[in-house]
Scaffold this motif. Structure first.
Motif, short mmCIF file in Angstrom:
data_model
loop_
_atom_site.label_atom_id
_atom_site.label_comp_id
_atom_site.label_asym_id
_atom_site.label_seq_id
_atom_site.Cartn_x
_atom_site.Cartn_y
_atom_site.Cartn_z
N HIS A 1 37.86 40.73 50.52
CA HIS A 1 39.22 40.77 51.35
C HIS A 1 40.59 40.18 50.85
CE1 HIS A 1 39.90 40.46 56.04
NE2 HIS A 1 40.92 40.73 55.48
N GLY A 2 41.36 40.74 50.26
CA GLY A 2 42.61 40.36 49.99
C GLY A 2 43.66 39.94 50.86
N PHE A 3 44.30 39.04 50.64
CA PHE A 3 45.42 38.57 51.63
C PHE A 3 46.53 38.17 50.39
CE2 PHE A 3 41.70 37.54 53.91
CZ PHE A 3 42.18 37.43 55.16
N ASP A 4 46.36 38.77 49.54
CA ASP A 4 47.56 38.73 48.29
C ASP A 4 47.78 40.12 47.60
OD1 ASP A 4 49.66 37.18 47.30
OD2 ASP A 4 47.81 35.52 47.16
N LYS A 5 48.55 40.19 46.74
CA LYS A 5 48.78 41.38 46.11
C LYS A 5 47.71 41.44 44.97
CE LYS A 5 53.82 41.59 47.12
NZ LYS A 5 53.79 40.46 47.82
N THR A 6 46.65 41.89 45.19
CA THR A 6 45.35 41.91 44.15
C THR A 6 44.76 43.24 44.51
OG1 THR A 6 43.77 40.56 45.74
CG2 THR A 6 45.37 39.33 44.06
N MET B 1 41.24 30.25 40.31
CA MET B 1 41.80 31.35 39.53
C MET B 1 42.88 30.75 38.59
SD MET B 1 39.82 34.16 40.31
CE MET B 1 38.45 32.74 40.63
N PRO B 2 42.69 30.76 37.34
CA PRO B 2 43.92 30.23 36.45
C PRO B 2 45.14 31.24 36.56
CG PRO B 2 41.80 30.66 35.32
CD PRO B 2 41.48 31.36 36.45
N VAL B 3 46.22 30.55 36.71
CA VAL B 3 47.48 31.02 37.00
C VAL B 3 48.48 30.48 36.16
CG1 VAL B 3 49.52 31.18 38.56
CG2 VAL B 3 47.07 31.55 39.43
N ARG B 4 49.20 31.39 35.47
CA ARG B 4 50.57 31.10 34.55
C ARG B 4 51.56 30.56 35.39
NH1 ARG B 4 51.27 34.12 29.32
NH2 ARG B 4 52.97 32.36 29.13
N ARG B 5 51.96 29.52 35.40
CA ARG B 5 53.25 28.92 36.11
C ARG B 5 54.54 29.12 35.51
NH1 ARG B 5 50.80 28.11 40.84
NH2 ARG B 5 48.83 26.95 40.60
N GLY B 6 55.57 29.46 36.54
CA GLY B 6 56.99 29.83 36.01
C GLY B 6 57.65 30.68 36.98
N SER C 1 49.39 36.76 36.59
CA SER C 1 48.38 36.31 36.21
C SER C 1 47.09 36.17 37.01
CB SER C 1 48.64 34.84 35.44
OG SER C 1 49.41 34.03 36.45
N PHE C 2 47.45 35.74 38.59
CA PHE C 2 46.78 35.39 39.47
C PHE C 2 45.75 36.79 39.67
CE2 PHE C 2 45.46 35.69 43.97
CZ PHE C 2 44.74 34.49 44.13
N GLN C 3 46.40 38.06 39.53
CA GLN C 3 45.87 39.37 39.80
C GLN C 3 44.88 39.33 38.54
OE1 GLN C 3 45.19 42.09 41.56
NE2 GLN C 3 44.49 42.86 39.63
N ARG C 4 45.45 39.20 37.38
CA ARG C 4 44.46 39.33 36.19
C ARG C 4 43.22 38.57 36.33
NH1 ARG C 4 46.08 40.58 29.94
NH2 ARG C 4 44.11 40.63 29.36
N SER C 5 43.37 37.24 36.82
CA SER C 5 42.21 36.33 36.83
C SER C 5 41.26 36.80 37.82
CB SER C 5 42.75 34.70 37.35
OG SER C 5 43.71 34.35 36.34
N VAL C 6 41.90 37.18 39.14
CA VAL C 6 40.92 37.77 39.99
C VAL C 6 40.11 38.90 39.77
CG1 VAL C 6 40.85 38.98 42.33
CG2 VAL C 6 42.44 36.99 42.08
N LYS C 7 40.85 39.98 38.77
CA LYS C 7 40.24 40.96 38.55
C LYS C 7 39.05 40.78 37.43
CE LYS C 7 41.11 45.84 36.72
NZ LYS C 7 42.39 46.56 36.10
#
Length: 204
Positions: free
Chosen positions: A191-196, A160-165, A173-179
């Protein structure tokens, strides 16, 4: 502690080290410790009671050792990483026994979501182990992550692409990529183990 405890890891880790534990009756501490059997419990904010219990352990090394050994046995049998993995798999087996006859669960297409997946760490290692165990039970397991170490055999990994910083931008950005990924694919269980979101099951 006197408030807002879930399952305090300091208590579980002391138990795993076979140390006698004196703790307060807050949150899920009473799920970890059985008073007088695998530890000693006192009411929150009871300084005198806490001091008295600690003093009793200092004066009675046999009691301290007995409680420490019992604590170790309890945490290994009921609260270890392997036991949690087994319990999670049992939930899948029970929920998807659609006939209610105890037959083997159907082959499920499962998505597990965590930014980083690794054999080391906390949630990272839970997802790593759970993915391998579910795959070994015949399920079609997909891991959605920004990165991973030592991928499990028979598990499909999707980067999943993520914007670093800054941390909030990384999480967003992780949430958006997952969605975006989930919007074009079907899974029986997400099954989510993160805020997604969206997820069917969330494990904090």
């Amino acid at each position: 502690s006197y408030a807002n405890e879930g399952v305090p890891q300091a208590v579980a880790q002391a138990m795993a080290m076979a140390k006698p534990v004196v703790a307060t009756r807050v949150g899920s501490v009473e799920d970890l410790l059985v008073d007088g059997e695998s530890g000693l419990l006192v009411p929150p904010r009871n300084v005198e009671g806490l001091a008295s219990k600690v003093d009793s352990l200092l004066k009675d090394s046999a009691l301290a050792q007995r409680l420490g050994n019992a604590a170790h046995s309890r945490v290994v049998s009921s609260f270890s990483l392997g036991q949690m993995e087994e319990d999670l798999c049992k939930v899948y087996d029970r929920v998807f026994d659609r006939d209610g006859n105890g037959a083997a669960s159907p082959r499920l297409r499962i998505a597990l979501i965590r930014q980083k997946v690794s054999p080391h760490g906390g949630a990272e290692s839970v997802v790593h182990r759970l993915a391998g165990e579910l795959a070994s039970r015949g399920h079609d397991v997909h891991v959605l992550a920004a990165g991973w170490e030592n991928p499990q055999p028979h598990v499909t990994y999707h980067r999943m692409p993520v914007r670093r910083g800054v941390s909030w931008l990384c999480a967003f950005s992780f949430q958006r990529s997952v969605k975006d990924f989930l919007s074009s694919r079907h899974f029986d269980v997400v099954h989510g183990f993160d805020k997604t979101y969206p997820v069917d099951v969330y494990r904090a």
